[in-house]
Structures are given as C-alpha cells and as structure tokens.
Design an enzyme around this catalytic site. Structure first.
Site, PDB file in Angstrom:
ATOM      1  N   ASP A  54       0.902  -1.218  -0.097  1.00 32.09           N
ATOM      2  CA  ASP A  54       0.084  -0.068  -0.145  1.00 32.09           C
ATOM      3  C   ASP A  54       0.995   1.216   0.078  1.00 32.09           C
ATOM      4  O   ASP A  54       1.648   1.349   0.982  1.00 32.09           O
ATOM      5  CB  ASP A  54      -0.811  -0.021   1.107  1.00 32.09           C
ATOM      6  N   HIS A 120      -7.643   9.585  -2.151  1.00 39.94           N
ATOM      7  CA  HIS A 120      -7.064   9.261  -0.617  1.00 39.94           C
ATOM      8  C   HIS A 120      -7.889   9.728   0.192  1.00 39.94           C
ATOM      9  O   HIS A 120      -8.090   9.420   1.338  1.00 39.94           O
ATOM     10  CB  HIS A 120      -5.694  10.185  -1.009  1.00 39.94           C
TER      11      HIS A 120
HETATM   12  P1  NAP Z   1       0.465   1.495  11.801  1.00 37.76           P
HETATM   13  O1  NAP Z   1       0.884   0.227  10.675  1.00 37.76           O
HETATM   14  O2  NAP Z   1      -0.700   0.965  12.475  1.00 37.76           O
HETATM   15  O3  NAP Z   1       1.754   1.285  12.913  1.00 37.76           O
HETATM   16  C1  NAP Z   1       3.035   1.655  12.289  1.00 37.76           C
HETATM   17  C2  NAP Z   1       3.949   1.733  13.605  1.00 37.76           C
HETATM   18  O4  NAP Z   1       4.052   0.446  14.165  1.00 37.76           O
HETATM   19  C3  NAP Z   1       5.407   2.005  13.074  1.00 37.76           C
HETATM   20  O5  NAP Z   1       5.957   2.892  13.833  1.00 37.76           O
HETATM   21  C4  NAP Z   1       6.254   0.571  13.119  1.00 37.76           C
HETATM   22  O6  NAP Z   1       7.514   0.928  13.603  1.00 37.76           O
HETATM   23  C5  NAP Z   1       5.255   0.113  14.411  1.00 37.76           C
HETATM   24  N1  NAP Z   1       5.242  -1.536  14.236  1.00 37.76           N
HETATM   25  C6  NAP Z   1       5.090  -2.306  13.077  1.00 37.76           C
HETATM   26  N2  NAP Z   1       4.754  -3.637  13.373  1.00 37.76           N
HETATM   27  C7  NAP Z   1       5.055  -3.573  14.660  1.00 37.76           C
HETATM   28  C8  NAP Z   1       4.958  -4.783  15.471  1.00 37.76           C
HETATM   29  N3  NAP Z   1       4.652  -6.132  15.183  1.00 37.76           N
HETATM   30  N4  NAP Z   1       4.916  -4.241  16.752  1.00 37.76           N
HETATM   31  C9  NAP Z   1       5.325  -3.154  17.274  1.00 37.76           C
HETATM   32  N5  NAP Z   1       5.456  -2.156  16.372  1.00 37.76           N
HETATM   33  C10 NAP Z   1       5.098  -2.330  15.180  1.00 37.76           C
HETATM   34  O7  NAP Z   1       0.450   2.718  11.176  1.00 37.76           O
HETATM   35  P2  NAP Z   1       0.363   3.358   9.957  1.00 37.76           P
HETATM   36  O8  NAP Z   1       1.614   3.617   9.168  1.00 37.76           O
HETATM   37  O9  NAP Z   1      -0.654   4.677  10.343  1.00 37.76           O
HETATM   38  O10 NAP Z   1      -0.743   2.777   9.023  1.00 37.76           O
HETATM   39  C11 NAP Z   1      -0.256   1.547   8.127  1.00 37.76           C
HETATM   40  C12 NAP Z   1      -0.490   1.937   6.767  1.00 37.76           C
HETATM   41  O11 NAP Z   1      -1.785   2.327   6.280  1.00 37.76           O
HETATM   42  C13 NAP Z   1       0.448   3.205   6.352  1.00 37.76           C
HETATM   43  O12 NAP Z   1       1.841   3.007   5.982  1.00 37.76           O
HETATM   44  C14 NAP Z   1      -0.145   3.448   5.008  1.00 37.76           C
HETATM   45  O13 NAP Z   1       0.182   2.668   3.934  1.00 37.76           O
HETATM   46  C15 NAP Z   1      -1.820   3.194   5.440  1.00 37.76           C
HETATM   47  N6  NAP Z   1      -2.477   4.452   5.800  1.00 37.76           N
HETATM   48  C16 NAP Z   1      -3.274   4.942   5.110  1.00 37.76           C
HETATM   49  C17 NAP Z   1      -4.040   6.320   5.232  1.00 37.76           C
HETATM   50  C18 NAP Z   1      -4.870   6.712   4.299  1.00 37.76           C
HETATM   51  O14 NAP Z   1      -5.413   7.850   4.714  1.00 37.76           O
HETATM   52  N7  NAP Z   1      -5.626   5.893   3.448  1.00 37.76           N
HETATM   53  C19 NAP Z   1      -3.541   6.846   6.574  1.00 37.76           C
HETATM   54  C20 NAP Z   1      -2.565   6.328   7.341  1.00 37.76           C
HETATM   55  C21 NAP Z   1      -2.178   5.130   7.084  1.00 37.76           C
HETATM   56  P3  NAP Z   1       8.652   0.171  12.650  1.00 37.76           P
HETATM   57  O15 NAP Z   1       8.606   0.687  11.276  1.00 37.76           O
HETATM   58  O16 NAP Z   1       9.769   0.947  13.283  1.00 37.76           O
HETATM   59  O17 NAP Z   1       8.727  -1.308  12.638  1.00 37.76           O
END
Ligand code: NAP
Length: 353
Positions: A54, A120
C-alpha cells in the site's frame, strides 16, 4: 466473517473483491517509510511472502516502492501475483487531473498498471495548499466527474480496481448513487480502539471490501494499542505478539490490514497471522476496548477537523471530526436539557410566583 480463500502456494489469505479480483489480507504499509521503503518492500515480498503493498503519491515513496517491487520481480516474483495500491491526492481531485496523476504514479512506480487506485481523501485542495489549508484553499470537489475518470482508467486497463479512502457514510452513499463501476475497496482507519462499525456494516451491505489502515492505532497522535493491557494479555494467552493479535483481529472482521514496518523482523512477524484464530470470547473482549474518542478529543490541537500534524495533516481528518462530534453532541444535548429546565423554571416562576 467475509469469504476468504487460501493461496495454495504461499498460504496467504485473500479476500474477494466485487470485480472478481482478490486482495491479499495483509499488505505492507509504506507511510513514513522514507528511503527505507525499497528495503522493506523488497524483503517483505521476497522473505516474508507479502504480495500486497500500500502506498500513495502523498507518502513521497513511489520511487523507492517501485525499486523494491522491481527487485522482487527481478528474482522471479511475477507482476500478476502482486497487488499494488496507490492513491489520488487531494490536489489532483479534479476530472482533468486524474489521468495525469495516475500516469505520474505509474511512471514513478515503474509499473504498467495498478491493482487498486483510491481517492485518498474526499476533499479537493488547491495546488500547493498550506497544511492545514488556509481559507480558500479547499476547493469544490466534483466527485462524479472524478469518479467517471477513475472508471475510464479501469476501462483502459491502467487500473484493475478503484475505490475510496477516508470517506464518510454520506459521501460513500453519494458516490454509490451515481457510480457505474462500484468502488471495490474502502480504506479507513480501523483497529479495536476505533472500530468504525457503521462504515464496516455499510460497506459489507454494498459488497465493498474494507482495508483497515493504522491497525496498531496509528503512527501519529493515535492510540498505542501494541502496549494496551487487554491486547497484551490476549497476546500472551495466545502466545502471539500484540501486533499479530491486532492484525488477526482485523482479518477476522473480514477486513484486510496494511501494517507498516521498516524492520524485517516485524515485517515477518506481521505476516504470521494465518494458521490460528482469536477465540470468539477474546475477539469480543478486543472488540469492546474502550472507544478512542476521549483520547483523541484530549489530543485535539487545532480547529475542528484540522488536527495540526507535521506532513500528514489530513491523516485522521475524518475520524477526528467524528471523534469530536460525539463529545460535542453529548455536550449539546446536556445544554439543551439545561435550557429546557431553565425555561420550565421560568414558566413556573411566572405562573406560580
Ligand atoms: P501502523 O501500521 O498501525 O503502525 C506502524 C507503526 O508500528 C510503526 O511505527 C512501526 O514501526 C510499528 N510496528 C510495526 N509492526 C510492529 C509490531 N509487530 N510490533 C510493534 N510495533 C510495530 O500505522 P500506519 O503507518 O499509520 O498505518 C499503516 C499503513 O496504512 C500506512 O503505512 C499507509 O500505507 C496506510 N495508511 C493509509 C491512510 C489513508 O489515509 N488512506 C492513512 C494512514 C495510513 P517500525 O517501522 O519501526 O517497525
């Protein structure tokens, strides 16, 4: 639970989309992955078995993600086995810009087509708008015109599926009212601290698949569910990590999840969620973790709906609006009741005193 299948080879669960295509249940998020996106995408695909990535123009990592995809394809992973999502940014939300934006995205990713292209956010911004936008920088959004252009991308085989992200129920209903090609996917923030039940139900009714973003509670101003005592307790009981429990919870609700990580051990860990289940009782406990609204309300630091966040200022835009809406509604109801009491008291005084 939504219908799902197991891929014979990789044992990766997928969900069926309206179009007949399949979306892998776990994808790699790339927001804030920066230059590390190349590494994380490559290794997620080659070493951890991910087939779903993604990304978005707004994340500024298309080139890195493209390099990661290429590295994986160079060692024999076929393009047809990958599922790549990107998103149309707010400043491109006008009919005449949709095709150009997609072509730029394909060029940056070095791909011929996308598996999924999402709107988005349902807000159109003036090019170069400040963050948060100033008065006059949020422009009229011709949703129907933009969607017609998205539909053309499908007809031209530049995109296999189209969908939306961060839509409210009202906006989704508006779109489904005129769509000739229905959105296959609705991506939204979703985790036990922010379950979005109504949107999930509405999407299920319309056979729109839901992808849960920020499955751990979001990277910014969100709720740290990885260290939530309930999640930790259930993870310990099931001999899994909190991250795995949160991803599994999403899958058991029939949604795909796109956890972001740039650390290989976590990327691998986040994929090990297919050969076990959260028992119903624990699932229900997770599903009744207290709502995030008060936490977010306390953190709210801008105008309503304008949480001031570094780059991702629109992140949580809708959910923040909804989160403050609830306490606001409660406060308004209390004030209305108070007004009635005072009015009644005044009438009583006028009549009887
Ligand atoms: P998330 O995936 O819920 O959390 C990511 C965080 O958790 C990072 O700091 C990562 O650190 C850590 N992490 C990852 N795996 C872990 C585990 N097993 N244990 C502990 N910590 C862990 O947050 P997000 O990035 O907000 O959401 C995920 C994805 O959704 C985004 O990257 C993006 O692609 C998408 N998104 C879309 C929208 C939208 O508007 N459509 C908005 C927000 C996000 P490390 O990298 O250091 O492991």
């Amino acid at each position: 639970m939504a219908q799902s299948t197991l891929r014979a080879k990789e044992d990766v669960q997928t969900f069926d989309l309206l179009s007949g295509h399949k979306i892998p249940a776990v994808g790699l998020g790339t927001w804030r992955s920066g230059y590390e996106a190349t590494y994380s995408v490559t290794h997620a695909i080659i070493e951890a078995g991910y087939r779903h990535v993604d990304t978005a123009w707004e994340y500024g990592v298309h080139v890195e993600v493209g390099q990661g995809l290429k590295a994986a394809m160079d060692v024999g992973i076929e393009r047809k086995d990958l599922f790549v999502t990107s998103k149309l940014w707010c400043s491109d939300l006008s009919p005449e810009r949709v095709r150009l934006a997609l072509m730029n995205t394909l060029r940056e990713l070095k791909l011929d087509y996308l598996d999924l292209y999402l709107i988005h956010w349902p807000f159109r911004l003036k090019e170069g708008a400040s963050r948060p936008p100033k008065a006059g920088e949020v422009l009229d959004f011709d949703m129907e015109g933009v969607w017609r252009e998205m539909e053309k991308l499908v007809a031209q085989n530049l995109v296999r599926d189209i969908g939306v992200s961060n839509f409210t129920l009202k906006k989704l209903n508006k779109l489904t009212g005129f769509a000739q090609t229905m959105p296959s996917v609705c991506q939204m923030e979703m985790h036990p601290g922010w379950r979005n039940d109504k949107m999930l139900e509405a999407c299920k009714k319309n056979k729109i698949h839901v992808t849960a973003y920020s499955p751990f509670g979001s990277q910014e101003n969100g709720r740290d569910l990885i260290h939530d005592p309930t999640v930790e307790r259930i993870a310990k009981k099931l001999n899994k990590t909190p991250g795995q429990v949160l991803i599994r919870w999403a899958i058991q609700r029939g949604t795909s999840a796109i956890p972001k990580s740039t650390k290989l051990y976590r990327i691998k860990e986040n994929m090990l969620v297919f050969d076990w289940e959260i028992p119903e009782q624990d699932f229900n406990v997770l599903s009744s973790i207290s709502d995030q609204l008060l936490v977010q309300f306390a953190n709210f630091n801008g105008l309503p709906g304008m949480s001031i966040r570094s780059l991702g200022f629109f992140h949580h835009f809708t959910s923040n609006v909804i989160r403050i809406y609830k306490p606001y509604t409660v406060a308004r109801r209390i004030l209305t009741k108070l007004k009635w009491v005072l009015r009644g008291l005044r009438t009583f005084m006028n009549v009887y005193v």
